[in-house]
Design a protein around this motif. Structure first.
Motif, PDB file in Angstrom:
ATOM      1  N   LYS A  12      34.535  20.072  28.108  1.00 53.76           N
ATOM      2  CA  LYS A  12      35.698  20.472  28.931  1.00 53.76           C
ATOM      3  C   LYS A  12      36.126  19.285  29.803  1.00 53.76           C
ATOM      4  O   LYS A  12      35.995  18.147  29.369  1.00 53.76           O
ATOM      5  N   GLU A 167      34.019  33.052  20.010  1.00 52.75           N
ATOM      6  CA  GLU A 167      33.677  32.910  21.425  1.00 52.75           C
ATOM      7  C   GLU A 167      34.230  34.099  22.216  1.00 52.75           C
ATOM      8  O   GLU A 167      35.408  34.094  22.608  1.00 52.75           O
ATOM      9  N   GLY A 173      31.035  30.652  29.965  1.00 54.88           N
ATOM     10  CA  GLY A 173      30.814  30.141  31.316  1.00 54.88           C
ATOM     11  C   GLY A 173      30.380  31.202  32.310  1.00 54.88           C
ATOM     12  O   GLY A 173      30.395  30.978  33.517  1.00 54.88           O
ATOM     13  N   SER A 213      27.831  30.917  26.600  1.00 49.95           N
ATOM     14  CA  SER A 213      26.553  30.828  27.318  1.00 49.95           C
ATOM     15  C   SER A 213      25.356  30.590  26.394  1.00 49.95           C
ATOM     16  O   SER A 213      24.281  31.136  26.622  1.00 49.95           O
TER      17      SER A 213
HETATM   18  C1  PEP Z   1      32.831  26.900  25.622  1.00 50.71           C
HETATM   19  O1  PEP Z   1      33.372  26.235  26.486  1.00 50.71           O
HETATM   20  O2  PEP Z   1      33.285  26.883  24.464  1.00 50.71           O
HETATM   21  C2  PEP Z   1      31.658  27.695  25.979  1.00 50.71           C
HETATM   22  C3  PEP Z   1      31.151  28.492  25.085  1.00 50.71           C
HETATM   23  O3  PEP Z   1      31.176  27.540  27.257  1.00 50.71           O
HETATM   24  P1  PEP Z   1      29.743  28.052  27.819  1.00 50.71           P
HETATM   25  O4  PEP Z   1      28.712  27.631  26.788  1.00 50.71           O
HETATM   26  O5  PEP Z   1      29.577  27.341  29.108  1.00 50.71           O
HETATM   27  O6  PEP Z   1      29.809  29.514  27.937  1.00 50.71           O
END
Ligand code: PEP
Length: 251
Positions: A12, A167, A173, A213
């Motif tokens: 990110k 996702e 996050g 996560s």
């Molecule tokens: C992402 O940004 O694609 C993501 C899955 O973030 P996190 O692993 O922090 O949940």
């Protein structure tokens, strides 16, 4: 059919170019013997120095976004041609943060996916439901729709090379990981829709990731589910030890 697993980091808007080089230099040795394909999704400005730093290693580089046009009056945007010129291998398309904050739609995801292939980049296409959508029971329907539109007009050969990242937005996050069963269920839905559209060969070949996560402590359980071919990792990909353990989840 055995598919090579992927551990893809999505940094990110984190790390300066200097920090990025330091990180990948340390990561190189740790992941050198990995069975997993290792990808780091870095900010645009880090790409040239990270590409140079990972030369000769097994670390591949992804951009986190791209525009679908080759060039033109699109202030602040970066094209697939520009990324290809830097030797970038993958590009993350349609991340939920881009959909939420930058008005990306399934249609722009499809345009970007076509443009990625035009310039020899492999797309990592993100799909997933919000908490409300999950509670309303429309997860499968929604994800099927997102996948169908994202892939519209692509050839079977292209779809085999694409990567889909499931996702769930409520897990990104937040520290709330989908259970391996929940993640498997939706990844299986994605493989099924690809089979309906492109046949079993393509469905068996395409890699489908889980993201939300993922951390060292849950990577193995998630990545060994039958339809989960690895992870798209946000927060944990910024930590050297965590990401190393995720990449080497099977050791
Ligand atoms: C992402 O940004 O694609 C993501 C899955 O973030 P996190 O692993 O922090 O949940």
């Amino acid at each position: 059919m055995s598919r090579v697993k992927i551990a893809a980091g999505n940094w990110k808007m984190n790390k300066t170019a200097t920090e990025a080089v330091e990180f990948v230099q340390a990561l190189k040795d740790k992941v050198a013997g990995a069975d997993t394909e290792v990808i780091t999704g870095v900010p645009f400005v880090c790409i040239p120095s990270v590409k140079k730093a990972v030369e000769g290693s097994n670390i591949k580089v992804a951009a986190q976004n791209m525009h679908w046009e080759e060039n033109g009056a699109f202030t602040g945007e970066v094209s697939g041609a520009m990324l290809a010129d830097l030797g970038v291998e993958y590009v993350i398309i349609g991340h939920s943060e881009r959909r939420q904050y930058f008005a990306e739609t399934d249609e722009t995801v499809n345009k970007k996916t076509h443009a990625a292939f035009k310039y020899g980049l492999k797309p990592i296409i993100c799909v997933g439901e919000s908490l409300t959508q999950r509670e309303q029971g429309v997860t499968s329907e929604l994800v099927r729709y997102q996948v169908k539109i994202a892939l519209l007009g692509l050839s079977a050969e292209q779809v085999k090379e694409a990567v889909i990242a499931y996702e769930p937005i409520w897990a990104i996050g937040t520290g709330k990981t989908a259970t391996s069963e929940q993640a498997q269920e939706v990844c299986a839905v994605i493989r099924k829709v690809i089979e309906e559209l492109y046949g079993k060969d393509v469905a068996d070949a395409i890699r489908i990731l889980y993201g939300g996560s993922v951390k060292a402590s849950n990577a193995k359980e998630l990545f060994t589910m039958p339809d989960i071919d690895g992870g798209l990792v946000g927060g944990a990909s910024l930590d050297l030890d965590e990401f190393d353990k995720i990449v080497n989840y099977n050791k």
